[in-house]
Design an enzyme around this catalytic site. Structure first.
Site, PDB file in Angstrom:
ATOM      1  N   LYS A  66       0.797  -1.246   0.000  1.00 49.46           N
ATOM      2  CA  LYS A  66       0.000   0.000   0.000  1.00 49.46           C
ATOM      3  C   LYS A  66       0.826   1.290   0.000  1.00 49.46           C
ATOM      4  CE  LYS A  66      -4.122  -2.291   1.666  1.00 49.46           C
ATOM      5  NZ  LYS A  66      -4.934  -2.739   2.795  1.00 49.46           N
ATOM      6  N   TYR A 240      -2.476   0.054  11.101  1.00 51.56           N
ATOM      7  CA  TYR A 240      -3.914   0.020  11.374  1.00 51.56           C
ATOM      8  C   TYR A 240      -4.240   0.617  12.736  1.00 51.56           C
ATOM      9  CZ  TYR A 240      -3.301  -3.203   7.597  1.00 51.56           C
ATOM     10  OH  TYR A 240      -2.914  -3.755   6.428  1.00 51.56           O
TER      11      TYR A 240
END
Ligand code: DON
Length: 315
Positions: A66, A240
């Protein structure tokens, strides 16, 4: 800083006893990974590669892709344009959360799925095959070698990807997707299925650490300002809902993935890649976290560490 020769094998031995966590199984192919796999690679901005354990064992890159895809999109479209479609705020939510800004519908950041799917849709090309090729070429430049797609994992992603399709539909409705839903999700699934090693993700991280220039091949992959922006976003949201604690405890911009990889950056000095497939409840590799915590603490790598002395700008 001097790193003793035996450091990497030694640090692997120190975390080997950790058997907590589970190999990801929500994508059936991922469940086939050897839970005992354990490897680390460190690549300096001088282009030296150090590795130990299973640093050449292949695994699918998953979410470790990502930040690198985000950097490629920033390089092509510019920070301002990409920022109209995906934000840079930590979401404090799990990787597959429906995490969109209330007023604009923009995904909160590019490190969670909603934002990453938008970023995949922005890759160059008018269909999924072309966008996939842009990703493969771009990630290969970061890694310094050709990368292949694991077709079995790709098929498995397709079969289990309804939540990601739902996220893409929401992004499309908010007019932030750069392609159709089908093109965006196919590109994203192929991106996640590219095969890398701990050594590869260390070289990729070292490229960010080295102001966007791959220190092994010497290719300028993205600009210094893009590398800086990307590392900052990794620092805020790469782990996260554990990102805040990670930044405080380990202090290195990093990105994890569900296949057990973590890429971490010590800006100006190193890229570090770790591999160990057992994950904690937030989807981060248990031994990978332990490895990076240990190295960061022992070698004072925390980006906010004080390296001694004082400073007077008017002296
Ligand atoms: O389900 C997905 O979107 C995965 N193929 C990628 C997710 C991932 O690695 C998230 N990370 N922890």
């Amino acid at each position: 800083m001097h790193v003793p020769r035996g450091l990497l094998p030694d640090v692997l031995d120190r975390v080997r006893f950790l058997t907590d966590g589970e190999v990801a199984s929500y994508i059936p192919q991922l469940a086939l990974a050897d839970p005992e796999g354990l490897g680390i690679a460190v690549v300096s901005t001088a282009g030296k590669v150090y590795q130990a354990g299973d640093a050449d064992v292949p695994f699918t890159i998953q979410s470790v892709s990502k930040p690198f895809i985000y950097a490629l999109a920033l390089q092509v479209h510019g920070i301002e344009e990409v920022s109209t479609r995906v934000g840079v705020e930590p979401s404090g939510e799990p990787f597959n959360a429906i995490s969109l800004e209330e007023d604009t519908g923009r995904p909160m950041n590019p490190m969670i799925n909603a934002g990453a799917i938008v970023v995949s849709s922005l890759m160059e090309g008018s269909n999924a095959a072309q966008k996939t090729e842009s990703i493969r070429t771009g990630l290969a430049a970061f890694a310094g070698r050709h990368l292949d797609i694991d077709e079995a994992v790709y098929e498995s992603e397709l079969e289990t990807g309804d939540r990601n399709r739902a996220l893409a539909h929401l992004a499309h409705a908010a007019k932030v997707l750069g392609s159709s839903v089908d093109v965006a999700t196919e590109t994203y699934f192929r991106q996640c299925s590219l095969t890398v090693t701990a050594r590869d993700i260390a070289v990729m991280a070292a490229t960010l650490a080295n102001a966007g220039r791959n220190p092994v091949t010497n290719e300028q992959v993205v600009s210094e300002s893009v590398a800086r922006w990307t590392m900052a976003v990794m620092a805020g949201s790469g782990m996260y809902d554990a990102s805040g604690e990670w930044l405080a405890r380990v202090g290195l911009p990093a990105k994890s993935g569900v296949s057990g990889g973590i890429a971490a950056v010590d800006p100006g000095r190193f890229g570090i890649g770790t591999y160990s497939p057992r994950l904690d409840a937030r989807g981060n590799s248990v031994r990978g976290i332990a490895l990076l915590e240990t190295i960061s603490a022992e070698y004072g790598l925390h980006v906010f560490a004080h390296h001694g002395g004082t400073f007077d700008p008017f002296e």
